[in-house]
Motif scaffolding. Structure first.
Motif, short mmCIF file in Angstrom:
data_model
loop_
_atom_site.label_atom_id
_atom_site.label_comp_id
_atom_site.label_asym_id
_atom_site.label_seq_id
_atom_site.Cartn_x
_atom_site.Cartn_y
_atom_site.Cartn_z
N MET A 1 0.83 -1.21 0.00
CA MET A 1 0.00 0.00 0.00
C MET A 1 0.87 1.26 0.00
O MET A 1 0.65 2.19 -0.78
CB MET A 1 -0.91 -0.01 1.23
N LYS A 2 1.87 1.28 0.92
CA LYS A 2 2.75 2.44 1.00
C LYS A 2 3.53 2.63 -0.30
O LYS A 2 3.70 3.75 -0.77
CB LYS A 2 3.72 2.29 2.17
N THR A 3 4.00 1.52 -0.87
CA THR A 3 4.78 1.59 -2.11
C THR A 3 3.94 2.18 -3.23
O THR A 3 4.41 3.04 -4.00
CB THR A 3 5.28 0.19 -2.52
N ARG A 4 2.69 1.75 -3.33
CA ARG A 4 1.81 2.25 -4.39
C ARG A 4 1.55 3.75 -4.23
O ARG A 4 1.57 4.51 -5.22
CB ARG A 4 0.49 1.48 -4.37
N ASP A 5 1.33 4.20 -3.00
CA ASP A 5 1.09 5.62 -2.76
C ASP A 5 2.35 6.45 -3.02
O ASP A 5 2.25 7.58 -3.51
CB ASP A 5 0.62 5.84 -1.32
N ARG A 6 3.52 5.88 -2.69
CA ARG A 6 4.77 6.59 -2.98
C ARG A 6 4.97 6.77 -4.48
O ARG A 6 5.37 7.84 -4.95
CB ARG A 6 5.95 5.83 -2.37
N ILE A 7 4.68 5.70 -5.23
CA ILE A 7 4.81 5.78 -6.69
C ILE A 7 3.84 6.81 -7.26
O ILE A 7 4.19 7.61 -8.13
CB ILE A 7 4.58 4.39 -7.33
N LYS A 8 2.59 6.81 -6.76
CA LYS A 8 1.59 7.77 -7.22
C LYS A 8 2.05 9.20 -6.96
O LYS A 8 1.93 10.07 -7.83
CB LYS A 8 0.25 7.53 -6.52
N PHE A 9 2.58 9.44 -5.76
CA PHE A 9 3.01 10.80 -5.41
C PHE A 9 4.20 11.23 -6.27
O PHE A 9 4.22 12.35 -6.80
CB PHE A 9 3.37 10.86 -3.93
N ILE A 10 5.19 10.36 -6.40
CA ILE A 10 6.40 10.70 -7.18
C ILE A 10 6.04 10.96 -8.64
O ILE A 10 6.51 11.94 -9.25
CB ILE A 10 7.45 9.58 -7.07
N LEU A 11 5.19 10.10 -9.21
CA LEU A 11 4.77 10.29 -10.61
C LEU A 11 3.99 11.60 -10.78
O LEU A 11 4.15 12.30 -11.79
CB LEU A 11 3.93 9.11 -11.07
N SER A 12 3.15 11.91 -9.79
CA SER A 12 2.37 13.16 -9.86
C SER A 12 3.27 14.38 -9.85
O SER A 12 3.09 15.31 -10.64
CB SER A 12 1.38 13.22 -8.69
N VAL A 13 4.25 14.37 -8.93
CA VAL A 13 5.20 15.49 -8.85
C VAL A 13 6.01 15.61 -10.13
O VAL A 13 6.21 16.72 -10.66
CB VAL A 13 6.13 15.32 -7.63
N PHE A 14 6.46 14.47 -10.66
CA PHE A 14 7.23 14.48 -11.90
C PHE A 14 6.38 15.06 -13.04
O PHE A 14 6.86 15.90 -13.83
CB PHE A 14 7.68 13.07 -12.27
N LEU A 15 5.12 14.65 -13.13
CA LEU A 15 4.23 15.14 -14.20
C LEU A 15 4.00 16.64 -14.07
O LEU A 15 4.00 17.36 -15.09
CB LEU A 15 2.89 14.39 -14.13
N ILE A 16 3.83 17.12 -12.84
CA ILE A 16 3.61 18.55 -12.62
C ILE A 16 4.80 19.37 -13.12
O ILE A 16 4.64 20.36 -13.86
CB ILE A 16 3.35 18.84 -11.13
N PHE A 17 6.00 18.94 -12.75
CA PHE A 17 7.20 19.70 -13.15
C PHE A 17 7.51 19.53 -14.63
O PHE A 17 8.01 20.47 -15.28
CB PHE A 17 8.40 19.30 -12.28
N PHE A 18 7.18 18.37 -15.20
CA PHE A 18 7.43 18.15 -16.63
C PHE A 18 6.53 19.06 -17.47
O PHE A 18 6.98 19.71 -18.41
CB PHE A 18 7.19 16.68 -16.99
N VAL A 19 5.24 19.10 -17.12
CA VAL A 19 4.30 19.96 -17.86
C VAL A 19 4.68 21.43 -17.69
O VAL A 19 4.61 22.21 -18.64
CB VAL A 19 2.85 19.71 -17.40
N SER A 20 5.12 21.80 -16.49
CA SER A 20 5.55 23.18 -16.24
C SER A 20 6.74 23.54 -17.14
O SER A 20 6.78 24.63 -17.72
CB SER A 20 5.95 23.37 -14.78
N TYR A 21 7.69 22.61 -17.25
CA TYR A 21 8.86 22.85 -18.10
C TYR A 21 8.45 23.03 -19.56
O TYR A 21 8.93 23.94 -20.25
CB TYR A 21 9.84 21.68 -17.97
N VAL A 22 7.55 22.15 -20.03
CA VAL A 22 7.10 22.23 -21.43
C VAL A 22 6.40 23.56 -21.70
O VAL A 22 6.64 24.20 -22.75
CB VAL A 22 6.16 21.05 -21.76
N LEU A 23 5.56 24.01 -20.78
CA LEU A 23 4.85 25.27 -20.97
C LEU A 23 5.79 26.47 -20.95
O LEU A 23 5.57 27.46 -21.65
CB LEU A 23 3.77 25.44 -19.90
N LEU A 24 6.84 26.38 -20.16
CA LEU A 24 7.78 27.50 -20.05
C LEU A 24 8.79 27.54 -21.20
O LEU A 24 9.10 28.60 -21.74
CB LEU A 24 8.54 27.43 -18.72
N PHE A 25 9.29 26.36 -21.59
CA PHE A 25 10.39 26.33 -22.56
C PHE A 25 10.05 25.59 -23.86
O PHE A 25 10.82 25.65 -24.82
CB PHE A 25 11.62 25.66 -21.91
N GLY A 26 8.93 24.87 -23.90
CA GLY A 26 8.60 24.11 -25.10
C GLY A 26 9.38 22.81 -25.17
O GLY A 26 10.28 22.56 -24.36
#
Length: 410
Positions: A1-26
């Motif tokens: 359970m903990k492992t699944r939630d950790r993966i969800k959180f890490i992937l969510s944070v990665f997606l947030i920063f990746f989309v932010s980078y794309v919007l800022l720099f293309g």
């Protein structure tokens, strides 16, 4: 359970920063390119500079159809100037607002907008076949065989005679239709037309067919116009406003994020991530969905909405702190905090939305731009606070990384 939630959180944070980078720099992937927001966003006249004109229709009791045909003809003329992203819109019942970026001579703009104009039917040899005075009527109908919209053209007696000769001469060839020097259609002659009644095909939809019929029917501006407002806006305003606004936005966002992080600790960090999601959603709505033109009032609305975006999180986190102080467990306190804060969040945002809708429907021009920005900002902030913050916070807590209630405000 903990492992699944950790993966969800890490992937969510990665997606947030990746989309932010794309919007800022293309980003460029093979032949596919996503441009940064700075190259996609459309700048309003107050930022880019140009000419602002409000033309008032002098004629009394003009129909809505006449106003729309006048708008279409003006738009055709403005487009012929070769400027990028002009705005031609109906304001009220008898005014047409024209914004022409990149041109700073009001006199030249007025001459282009208000001149009489000339409708011409031109053959392949560039010989003039018909003019606007030969046209009796032009109406939109539907082709019974194809169900496609067409324009039915009716000519007067003299025009019918000239058109019969032309269709015989140019059978199988194109006859171009020009308004001033702008090509508006180039139908192919499929039959000899002796009775002065022709059908023009090729319109992609009913709106396009209506526009073509209106231009042909008018032949020239169907009403007399009076320039009620004329304004030339220099490009220096935008050159100063954009960097200043970006600097203010950056400082404001950093201060808000630091406050949330220092005061609320882990929930504050989650709120900062939700704030980034809020900015992503708002930017995509304005640039991709609505394709809104950015103006100075719009920038003001955006800066205001960024500060308001954390209001809901503050209410939620204060409720969570109260629940923790009552001795409840971390998960129970979070659930109760979101549940108890919901009514307060809803009430405060509804009052702001009411004000925003009143400004949008009653106001004009810059006021509408500010109101639209405020409405979208409030709705986006509610979504991120109630769903994104909750998802990230519960994923982080369930991951088991930090379970001490002191890091959650207790």
């Amino acid at each position: 359970m903990k492992t699944r939630d950790r993966i969800k959180f890490i992937l969510s944070v990665f997606l947030i920063f990746f989309v932010s980078y794309v919007l800022l720099f293309g980003i460029v992937v093979g032949d596919y390119q996503v441009k940064p927001l700075s190259k996609v966003v459309k700048l309003g006249l107050d930022l880019k500079g140009g000419v602002y004109v409000e033309e008032e229709i002098v004629d009394k009791n003009v129909s809505k159809d006449t106003v729309e045909r006048t708008r279409d003809l003006i738009e055709l003329r403005v487009n012929s100037l070769g400027v990028s992203e002009p705005v031609v819109a109906i304001t009220g019942s008898n005014r047409i607002r024209v914004e022409i970026p990149g041109i700073y001579d009001p006199k030249a703009a007025l001459e282009q907008i208000g001149r009489t104009g000339k409708l011409r039917f031109v053959g392949p040899n560039n010989d003039e076949i018909l003019t606007g005075k030969d046209v009796k009527d032009a109406v939109v109908s539907v082709d019974q065989r194809t169900n496609a919209p067409v324009v039915q053209l009716k000519l007067n007696q003299e025009g019918a005679k000239k058109f019969a000769e032309a269709t015989k001469k140019y059978l199988g060839k194109q006859i171009a239709i020009y308004m001033d020097d702008e090509l508006i259609s180039a139908p192919t002659v499929r039959d000899v037309i002796p009775n002065g009644e022709a059908i023009i095909t090729g319109s992609r939809n009913v709106e396009e067919a209506k526009r073509l019929a209106g231009i042909i029917k008018s032949g020239a501006l169907p009403v007399k116009l009076y320039p009620a407002t004329i304004r030339a806006i220099g490009p220096s305003l935008g050159a100063e406003a954009i960097p200043t606004s970006l600097k203010a936005a950056t400082i404001g966002i950093i201060l808000v994020m630091l406050f949330m992080l220092v005061y609320y600790k882990i929930p504050g960090f989650i709120a900062d991530l939700a704030l980034i999601v809020y900015m992503i959603i708002t930017a995509l709505i304005f640039t991709v969905v609505l394709k809104t033109t950015l103006t100075l009032p719009g920038i003001a609305g955006l800066l205001l909405s960024i500060g308001m975006a954390v209001d809901a999180n503050v209410l939620i986190f204060e409720r969570i702190k109260e629940e923790l102080r009552l001795g409840k467990s971390l998960r129970t306190a979070i659930d109760a905090g979101f549940k108890r804060a919901f009514s307060s969040i809803l009430d405060s945002n509804i009052t702001t939305l009411i004000a925003g809708f009143v400004l949008y429907f009653v106001g004009t021009g810059a006021v509408k731009g500010f109101a639209l920005t405020l409405i979208i900002g409030v709705l986006s902030s509610m979504f991120t606070a109630i769903t994104v913050t909750r998802f990230l916070l519960k994923s982080f807590v369930n991951s088991g990384w930090i379970t001490n209630s002191k890091f959650y405000g207790a």
